[in-house]
Design an enzyme around this catalytic site. Structure first.
Site, PDB file in Angstrom:
ATOM      1  N   GLU A 127       0.845  -1.197   0.000  1.00  0.00           N
ATOM      2  CA  GLU A 127       0.000   0.000   0.000  1.00  0.00           C
ATOM      3  C   GLU A 127       0.878   1.243   0.000  1.00  0.00           C
ATOM      4  O   GLU A 127       2.029   1.187   0.440  1.00  0.00           O
ATOM      5  CB  GLU A 127      -0.881   0.002   1.248  1.00  0.00           C
ATOM      6  CG  GLU A 127      -0.039   0.120   2.505  1.00  0.00           C
ATOM      7  CD  GLU A 127      -0.780  -0.290   3.771  1.00  0.00           C
ATOM      8  OE1 GLU A 127      -1.580   0.514   4.246  1.00  0.00           O
ATOM      9  OE2 GLU A 127      -0.529  -1.407   4.267  1.00  0.00           O
ATOM     10  N   LYS A 129       2.796   4.576   0.963  1.00  0.00           N
ATOM     11  CA  LYS A 129       3.238   5.182   2.222  1.00  0.00           C
ATOM     12  C   LYS A 129       2.858   6.657   2.151  1.00  0.00           C
ATOM     13  O   LYS A 129       3.413   7.410   1.358  1.00  0.00           O
ATOM     14  CB  LYS A 129       4.749   5.016   2.383  1.00  0.00           C
ATOM     15  CG  LYS A 129       5.246   5.514   3.720  1.00  0.00           C
ATOM     16  CD  LYS A 129       6.691   5.074   3.943  1.00  0.00           C
ATOM     17  CE  LYS A 129       7.143   5.342   5.354  1.00  0.00           C
ATOM     18  NZ  LYS A 129       7.258   6.754   5.665  1.00  0.00           N
ATOM     19  N   ASP A 131       2.546  10.481   3.011  1.00  0.00           N
ATOM     20  CA  ASP A 131       3.433  11.455   3.641  1.00  0.00           C
ATOM     21  C   ASP A 131       2.602  12.441   4.463  1.00  0.00           C
ATOM     22  O   ASP A 131       2.352  13.565   4.056  1.00  0.00           O
ATOM     23  CB  ASP A 131       4.233  12.188   2.554  1.00  0.00           C
ATOM     24  CG  ASP A 131       5.427  12.923   3.133  1.00  0.00           C
ATOM     25  OD1 ASP A 131       5.735  12.713   4.321  1.00  0.00           O
ATOM     26  OD2 ASP A 131       6.043  13.701   2.395  1.00  0.00           O
ATOM     27  N   TYR A 238      -4.660   2.316   8.514  1.00  0.00           N
ATOM     28  CA  TYR A 238      -3.853   1.184   8.032  1.00  0.00           C
ATOM     29  C   TYR A 238      -3.261   0.325   9.146  1.00  0.00           C
ATOM     30  O   TYR A 238      -2.580  -0.652   8.890  1.00  0.00           O
ATOM     31  CB  TYR A 238      -2.742   1.664   7.103  1.00  0.00           C
ATOM     32  CG  TYR A 238      -1.850   2.746   7.696  1.00  0.00           C
ATOM     33  CD1 TYR A 238      -0.999   2.452   8.749  1.00  0.00           C
ATOM     34  CD2 TYR A 238      -1.856   4.046   7.204  1.00  0.00           C
ATOM     35  CE1 TYR A 238      -0.188   3.431   9.301  1.00  0.00           C
ATOM     36  CE2 TYR A 238      -1.058   5.030   7.745  1.00  0.00           C
ATOM     37  CZ  TYR A 238      -0.225   4.709   8.797  1.00  0.00           C
ATOM     38  OH  TYR A 238       0.576   5.681   9.350  1.00  0.00           O
ATOM     39  N   LYS A 326      11.040   2.794  -0.405  1.00  0.00           N
ATOM     40  CA  LYS A 326      10.970   4.223  -0.722  1.00  0.00           C
ATOM     41  C   LYS A 326      11.159   4.443  -2.227  1.00  0.00           C
ATOM     42  O   LYS A 326      11.802   3.642  -2.909  1.00  0.00           O
ATOM     43  CB  LYS A 326      12.067   4.985   0.055  1.00  0.00           C
ATOM     44  CG  LYS A 326      11.948   4.877   1.559  1.00  0.00           C
ATOM     45  CD  LYS A 326      10.698   5.524   2.128  1.00  0.00           C
ATOM     46  CE  LYS A 326      10.840   6.969   2.464  1.00  0.00           C
ATOM     47  NZ  LYS A 326      11.700   7.354   3.537  1.00  0.00           N
ATOM     48  N   CYS A 432      48.396   9.863  11.032  1.00  0.00           N
ATOM     49  CA  CYS A 432      47.195  10.519  11.548  1.00  0.00           C
ATOM     50  C   CYS A 432      47.370  12.034  11.441  1.00  0.00           C
ATOM     51  O   CYS A 432      48.358  12.575  11.939  1.00  0.00           O
ATOM     52  CB  CYS A 432      46.976  10.105  12.999  1.00  0.00           C
ATOM     53  SG  CYS A 432      45.699  11.071  13.821  1.00  0.00           S
ATOM     54  N   CYS A 435      47.535  13.504  15.310  1.00  0.00           N
ATOM     55  CA  CYS A 435      48.627  13.284  16.266  1.00  0.00           C
ATOM     56  C   CYS A 435      49.922  12.831  15.602  1.00  0.00           C
ATOM     57  O   CYS A 435      50.945  12.700  16.271  1.00  0.00           O
ATOM     58  CB  CYS A 435      48.205  12.290  17.347  1.00  0.00           C
ATOM     59  SG  CYS A 435      48.057  10.604  16.731  1.00  0.00           S
ATOM     60  N   CYS A 456      44.343   5.268  13.171  1.00  0.00           N
ATOM     61  CA  CYS A 456      45.460   5.909  13.850  1.00  0.00           C
ATOM     62  C   CYS A 456      45.893   5.011  14.992  1.00  0.00           C
ATOM     63  O   CYS A 456      45.063   4.503  15.746  1.00  0.00           O
ATOM     64  CB  CYS A 456      44.989   7.265  14.386  1.00  0.00           C
ATOM     65  SG  CYS A 456      45.982   7.896  15.742  1.00  0.00           S
ATOM     66  N   CYS A 462      46.381  10.354  20.964  1.00  0.00           N
ATOM     67  CA  CYS A 462      45.726  11.114  19.896  1.00  0.00           C
ATOM     68  C   CYS A 462      44.598  11.961  20.478  1.00  0.00           C
ATOM     69  O   CYS A 462      43.636  11.448  21.040  1.00  0.00           O
ATOM     70  CB  CYS A 462      45.193  10.151  18.838  1.00  0.00           C
ATOM     71  SG  CYS A 462      44.417  11.010  17.464  1.00  0.00           S
TER      72      CYS A 462
HETATM   73  S1  IVH Z   1       2.466   0.962   9.029  1.00  0.00           S
HETATM   74  C1  IVH Z   1       4.330  -0.858  12.836  1.00  0.00           C
HETATM   75  N1  IVH Z   1       1.507   1.893   6.780  1.00  0.00           N
HETATM   76  O1  IVH Z   1       5.272   5.741   8.034  1.00  0.00           O
HETATM   77  C2  IVH Z   1       4.147  -0.208  11.532  1.00  0.00           C
HETATM   78  N2  IVH Z   1       2.846   3.357   8.077  1.00  0.00           N
HETATM   79  O2  IVH Z   1       8.020   5.048   8.744  1.00  0.00           O
HETATM   80  C3  IVH Z   1       3.202   0.915  11.579  1.00  0.00           C
HETATM   81  N3  IVH Z   1       3.079   5.596   7.150  1.00  0.00           N
HETATM   82  O3  IVH Z   1       5.004   6.367  11.450  1.00  0.00           O
HETATM   83  C4  IVH Z   1       3.229   1.773  10.385  1.00  0.00           C
HETATM   84  N4  IVH Z   1       1.829   5.290   5.382  1.00  0.00           N
HETATM   85  O4  IVH Z   1       3.332   7.520   9.915  1.00  0.00           O
HETATM   86  C5  IVH Z   1       2.258   2.158   7.851  1.00  0.00           C
HETATM   87  N5  IVH Z   1       0.531   2.607   4.796  1.00  0.00           N
HETATM   88  C6  IVH Z   1       1.274   2.856   5.867  1.00  0.00           C
HETATM   89  C7  IVH Z   1       1.857   4.128   6.070  1.00  0.00           C
HETATM   90  C8  IVH Z   1       2.657   4.326   7.196  1.00  0.00           C
HETATM   91  C9  IVH Z   1       2.562   6.157   6.048  1.00  0.00           C
HETATM   92  C10 IVH Z   1       3.976   6.300   8.098  1.00  0.00           C
HETATM   93  C11 IVH Z   1       3.563   6.210   9.529  1.00  0.00           C
HETATM   94  C12 IVH Z   1       4.745   5.668  10.282  1.00  0.00           C
HETATM   95  C13 IVH Z   1       5.853   5.860   9.292  1.00  0.00           C
HETATM   96  C14 IVH Z   1       6.899   4.788   9.479  1.00  0.00           C
END
Ligand code: IVH
Length: 719
Positions: A127, A129, A131, A238, A326, A432, A435, A456, A462
């Site tokens: 799914e 992520k 922001d 989520y 990412k 180094c 030193c 070193c 040092c």
């Molecule tokens: S799951 C234990 N699902 O990403 C895992 N996080 O880097 C709980 N985030 O703090 C997180 N979209 O704010 C999950 N589809 C998604 C997400 C998501 C954004 C964010 C969330 C979390 C951060 C982790």
């Protein structure tokens, strides 16, 4: 050096104050250009980066928020005015991965941990992520009772009143929902709503906002919920925290339930099993990214079955059953102006490229680590080529730099067409630079290969090593002394006046005494100190005269002993005296102490030797003994799950396990508060033996150690 390139968590109070002042001026300047003259000097992304940086620093140093802070201009609440809420279950973060190969490693690690052959039988959800800001919504008996931001993962801010204004978030749940439910997800602002808001601001002659994420954050931190209400925030569910009765047994099932309860869930979520399908979905989401009405920065993969999630469990901050893939890091071209060498605590010589400033992914980059001599040559840690032959990094070269997530900028490659004529290979120093001692590359005893690190050999002589040692000692996971950051350590270390100088850790704790005995040099009269800050500093120091054992062990700066190992040692030995006595005894490798040390699961030969070596060095022992005149280490805390039948016990697993893998068994035992050892000794409390168990089982019988099989283990722990 610009502090921009320093991670916020590494800033000292003083750096932070200076930088906040600079950011306030700089942002006001850009605001004036943008609004007044309609002639911005920097891109929106750069502006955003400055603003976000300002917010991050303020979040860490709430006491430094300025009256003219750029964050105040949007009418947000100053930090610290909302009540704190402790999360019933911590809100964790996710590990990041960047390449297809990393994804494949993640999937393999799941199979491996569970002891399964990779055969596409495990389904993952994939799914976007989002922001935005993560939020935990708590419902009791079907009613929304509180809403908290993530905060530090343990406690967040109570923003319930503001969350109640978000139409997409249900105030009540259907009658069949469990009595206690924490629904977690992301609060965000749609891109179109963000643009409309900015148009409106512009039309009203007001200042525009920076980006949807910051605006969503600012909107939630309003004292007046009516303002939040006007901002059209949205939500995707989520995840979850505490739930009194689980309504589904898969991740996808849970999300379906959330949908039925009236929460928005992301429509791009899919349940997939093969790596090919997962990567295809990732690429598909990447293509859709520009057209989505919300910002995303990657794709999250989660093991779908909750029983498997449970078995996989967590590392310290993130689950083993999920990862965030990412989108590619941003890159830019710039030139290498200089290559400088930094000498670290362990004497490692690290080359750093000083770059012509360039923005990468919205952040100004001026330095990049070049890691070691091999890296400069284009050779990786495993001896493999990481850049083409001839692409060694030289002063004057035009290079491609990359920033990925929070990672320190990297120099990826050299643009050969732009290499200046007559440029020369970088000659890595053989002595180094601090030193003057010889700097050598050690040979790995086992592999016979040259170590990639040039070190070193000066040790205590040092100055760089000594001062870095002190910085490590006061750092966040060690003694964590507020007001005593890198800059102050440099100052005290350089000071030769006996009433001021700090050369070794114990000197920190005698500073106040030495100061009050000295009539001449008063710290409070020195630039940058002042009466109040000096008092604060002493208080912060005195606060640490009682210190957790693992912090002390970590602070000693023993090679190879990081935070995790320090905790392991603290838990295994309980008290400082027991630990130190054992380490001294362990210098005889035929002793029980040596074999005990090596028996601790997680302590290998290299680490064990490093610890013993540390305790053999009289100069170390002198420093430690002076330190112990000043501070009292607290005995290690009893294991968390003290009610479990194996809490505090030492358990050994042997033979082939059939219901769980070795890693899983270990994680489970540790979760229940047991210590897991790799071999049987008199101190073993329980041996869990699977089929094919041999010498360990025999030894346990000889020593009269209790033994059981896998079924017996599960009966014992009640699973
Ligand atoms: S799951 C234990 N699902 O990403 C895992 N996080 O880097 C709980 N985030 O703090 C997180 N979209 O704010 C999950 N589809 C998604 C997400 C998501 C954004 C964010 C969330 C979390 C951060 C982790």
């Amino acid at each position: 050096m610009s502090t921009l390139s320093i991670a916020v968590e590494d800033l000292t109070l003083e750096d932070a104050a200076t930088e906040l002042e600079r950011l306030a001026k700089e942002l006001a300047h850009h605001d004036a250009l943008y609004h007044g003259k309609d002639a911005p000097e920097i891109s929106d992304a750069d502006y955003d980066a400055l603003k976000r940086r300002n917010e991050e620093i303020e979040a860490r140093f709430p006491e430094l928020v300025r009256a003219d802070s750029p964050s105040r201009k949007v009418g947000a609440a100053p930090a610290g005015i909302f009540q704190q809420i402790t999360h019933a279950r911590p809100m964790l973060s996710l590990d990041n991965v960047f390449s297809d190969e990393d994804v494949s490693d993640f999937i393999s690690s799941v199979y491996r941990f569970l002891g399964l052959l990779p055969d596409n039988s495990i389904a993952f959800t994939a799914e976007p992520k989002i922001d935005g800001l993560s939020m935990s919504l708590r419902y009791e008996n079907g009613r929304l009772v509180s809403a908290a931001t993530r905060g530090d993962g343990t406690t967040g801010e109570n923003v319930t009143a503001n969350i109640r204004t978000i139409k997409e978030i249900p105030q009540t749940l259907p009658a069949d929902a469990p009595a206690i439910v924490e629904v977690r997800g992301e609060v965000y602002m749609g891109k179109s709503d963000f643009l409309a808001l900015n148009e409106q601001m512009l039309a009203e002659g007001k200042q525009t906002y920076v980006n949807p994420r910051n605006t969503a954050a600012g909107s939630l931190r309003q004292l007046d919920p009516a303002i939040t209400a006007s901002r059209k925030l949205k939500f995707f569910a989520y995840a979850w925290g505490e739930i009194s009765d689980m309504p589904a047994d898969t991740q996808s099932g849970m999300v379906e339930v959330f949908k039925r309860w009236g929460f928005p869930v992301n429509p791009l979520t899919q349940r997939l099993s093969s790596i090919e399908a997962i990567l295809e979905h990732y690429n598909g989401i990447g293509l859709k990214r520009p057209d989505l009405d919300y910002d995303i920065d990657g794709v999250v993969y989660k093991v779908d079955r909750l029983d498997l999630q449970q078995r996989l469990g967590f590392r310290s901050r993130s689950p083993r059953w999920a990862t965030a893939h990412k989108f590619p890091a941003e890159q830019a071209f710039t030139t290498v102006e200089k290559i400088e060498i930094q000498v670290g605590r362990t004497g490692a010589l690290t080359p750093v490229a000083r770059l012509t400033p360039v923005t990468v992914g919205g952040v100004v980059v001026t330095n990049a680590t070049l890691h070691n001599a091999d890296y400069i040559e284009g050779i990786g840690n495993g001896g493999e080529r990481i850049r083409e032959e001839e692409h060694d990094i030289r002063v004057g070269d035009t290079v491609i730099v990359q920033r990925a997530g929070d990672v320190i900028p990297q120099v990826l490659d050299v643009v050969m067409e732009k290499r200046p004529e007559g440029s020369e290979r970088y000659a890595f120093p053989k002595i180094c630079p601090v030193c003057g001692s010889h700097a050598v590359r050690e040979r790995n005893e086992k592999t016979g290969k040259l170590d990639s690190v040039t070190r070193c050999t000066g040790g205590f002589v040092c100055r760089a090593q000594a001062v870095e040692h002190l910085k490590h000692f006061v750092s966040r996971n060690a003694f964590d002394i507020e007001g005593l950051g890198a800059k102050q350590i440099d100052f005290f270390f350089e000071a030769e006046d006996p009433a001021l100088s700090i050369k070794t850790a114990p000197d920190i704790f005698t500073l106040e005494k030495r100061q009050s005995a000295s009539a001449l040099t008063k710290l409070e009269n020195i630039d940058g100190f002042g009466k109040v800050s000096v008092r604060k500093l002493y208080d912060a120091i005195n606060d640490r005269r009682q210190v957790a054992l693992h912090r002390l062990i970590y602070a000693l700066g023993i090679r190879h002993v990081g935070e995790t190992t320090a905790k392991l040692l603290a838990r295994s030995y309980g008290s400082y005296t027991a630990f130190a006595d054992a380490m001294k005894a362990a210098s005889d490798i035929t002793s029980e102490a040596w074999s005990d040390l090596n028996t601790i699961d997680g302590i290998g030969d290299v680490v064990a030797r490093a610890i013993v070596e540390f305790f053999k060095e009289p100069r170390n022992m002198d420093v430690v003994s002076r330190l112990l005149d000043e501070v009292t280490p607290q005995d290690a805390e009893a294991p968390v799950a003290s009610s479990s039948p194996v809490a505090g016990k030492t358990v050994v697993f042997t033979g082939s396990l059939e219901k769980m893998t070795r890693d899983e068994a270990k994680a489970m035992a540790e979760r229940l508060g047991a210590k897991v050892a790799g071999s049987v000794s008199k101190k073993t409390d329980l041996l869990v033996a699977g089929p094919g168990a041999g010498s360990k089982l025999e030894k346990a019988r000889e020593l009269g150690v209790e033994t059981t099989d896998e079924d017996g283990w599960f009966t014992l722990i009640g699973g």
